[in-house]
Motif scaffolding. Structure first.
Motif, mmCIF file in Angstrom:
data_model
loop_
_atom_site.group_PDB
_atom_site.id
_atom_site.type_symbol
_atom_site.label_atom_id
_atom_site.label_comp_id
_atom_site.label_asym_id
_atom_site.label_seq_id
_atom_site.Cartn_x
_atom_site.Cartn_y
_atom_site.Cartn_z
ATOM 1 N N VAL A 46 -6.496 5.158 7.816
ATOM 2 C CA VAL A 46 -5.343 4.390 8.272
ATOM 3 C C VAL A 46 -5.237 3.070 7.512
ATOM 4 O O VAL A 46 -4.144 2.663 7.096
ATOM 5 C CB VAL A 46 -5.410 4.155 9.800
ATOM 6 N N ILE A 47 -6.349 2.397 7.287
ATOM 7 C CA ILE A 47 -6.333 1.130 6.551
ATOM 8 C C ILE A 47 -5.801 1.341 5.139
ATOM 9 O O ILE A 47 -4.973 0.567 4.652
ATOM 10 C CB ILE A 47 -7.743 0.486 6.539
ATOM 11 N N GLU A 48 -6.241 2.395 4.470
ATOM 12 C CA GLU A 48 -5.756 2.670 3.111
ATOM 13 C C GLU A 48 -4.270 3.004 3.118
ATOM 14 O O GLU A 48 -3.508 2.557 2.254
ATOM 15 C CB GLU A 48 -6.560 3.797 2.474
ATOM 16 N N ALA A 49 -3.830 3.769 4.109
ATOM 17 C CA ALA A 49 -2.410 4.118 4.201
ATOM 18 C C ALA A 49 -1.555 2.871 4.405
ATOM 19 O O ALA A 49 -0.499 2.712 3.776
ATOM 20 C CB ALA A 49 -2.188 5.109 5.342
ATOM 21 N N VAL A 50 -2.010 1.970 5.255
ATOM 22 C CA VAL A 50 -1.267 0.732 5.501
ATOM 23 C C VAL A 50 -1.289 -0.158 4.260
ATOM 24 O O VAL A 50 -0.279 -0.778 3.907
ATOM 25 C CB VAL A 50 -1.830 -0.007 6.738
ATOM 26 N N ARG A 51 -2.436 -0.210 3.567
ATOM 27 C CA ARG A 51 -2.519 -1.015 2.341
ATOM 28 C C ARG A 51 -1.489 -0.545 1.318
ATOM 29 O O ARG A 51 -0.759 -1.347 0.723
ATOM 30 C CB ARG A 51 -3.933 -0.937 1.749
ATOM 31 N N ILE A 52 -1.386 0.759 1.133
ATOM 32 C CA ILE A 52 -0.424 1.317 0.181
ATOM 33 C C ILE A 52 1.003 1.056 0.649
ATOM 34 O O ILE A 52 1.876 0.713 -0.154
ATOM 35 C CB ILE A 52 -0.672 2.828 -0.014
ATOM 36 N N LEU A 85 2.068 -1.465 2.401
ATOM 37 C CA LEU A 85 2.362 -2.875 2.146
ATOM 38 C C LEU A 85 2.636 -3.135 0.664
ATOM 39 O O LEU A 85 3.547 -3.894 0.317
ATOM 40 C CB LEU A 85 1.212 -3.759 2.637
ATOM 41 N N LEU A 86 1.858 -2.495 -0.210
ATOM 42 C CA LEU A 86 2.112 -2.623 -1.652
ATOM 43 C C LEU A 86 3.487 -2.087 -2.010
ATOM 44 O O LEU A 86 4.219 -2.698 -2.796
ATOM 45 C CB LEU A 86 1.043 -1.878 -2.458
ATOM 46 N N ASN A 87 3.852 -0.951 -1.438
ATOM 47 C CA ASN A 87 5.169 -0.357 -1.695
ATOM 48 C C ASN A 87 6.284 -1.282 -1.243
ATOM 49 O O ASN A 87 7.295 -1.436 -1.934
ATOM 50 C CB ASN A 87 5.311 0.996 -0.996
ATOM 51 N N LEU A 88 6.107 -1.910 -0.081
ATOM 52 C CA LEU A 88 7.127 -2.853 0.410
ATOM 53 C C LEU A 88 7.276 -4.040 -0.529
ATOM 54 O O LEU A 88 8.389 -4.494 -0.796
ATOM 55 C CB LEU A 88 6.772 -3.337 1.814
ATOM 56 N N LYS A 89 6.147 -4.554 -1.031
ATOM 57 C CA LYS A 89 6.201 -5.670 -1.980
ATOM 58 C C LYS A 89 6.916 -5.267 -3.256
ATOM 59 O O LYS A 89 7.730 -6.008 -3.788
ATOM 60 C CB LYS A 89 4.776 -6.166 -2.308
ATOM 61 N N GLU A 90 6.603 -4.071 -3.767
ATOM 62 C CA GLU A 90 7.251 -3.587 -4.980
ATOM 63 C C GLU A 90 8.747 -3.414 -4.758
ATOM 64 O O GLU A 90 9.552 -3.798 -5.601
ATOM 65 C CB GLU A 90 6.635 -2.254 -5.418
#
Length: 62
Positions: free
Chosen positions: A42-48, A50-55
């Motif tokens: 779940v932590i890795e999924a959320v990290r990705i 968040l990165l996608n939202l920033k991009e």
């Protein structure tokens, strides 16, 4: 040869969240037989996410 470095473990805070039962089953199926915990997945999924939202926001000029 690289030198060994003691890994840094980030501070964590306990958060309780509710998952739909079908999502829990899918996640557990995905990690079954792998060296991965439910939390790590779940932590890795959320990290990705968040990165996608920033991009996305940087591409749209926000």
């Amino acid at each position: 040869m690289e030198k060994f470095k003691i890994p840094h473990v980030p501070q964590t805070t306990l958060k309780s969240i509710r998952f739909p039962n079908d999502m829990i089953e899918e996640i557990e199926d995905a990690i079954r037989g792998k060296e991965c915990t439910f939390s790590a997945f779940v932590i890795e999924a959320v990290r990705i996410a968040l990165l996608n939202l920033k991009e996305d926001s940087s591409q749209s000029g926000e």
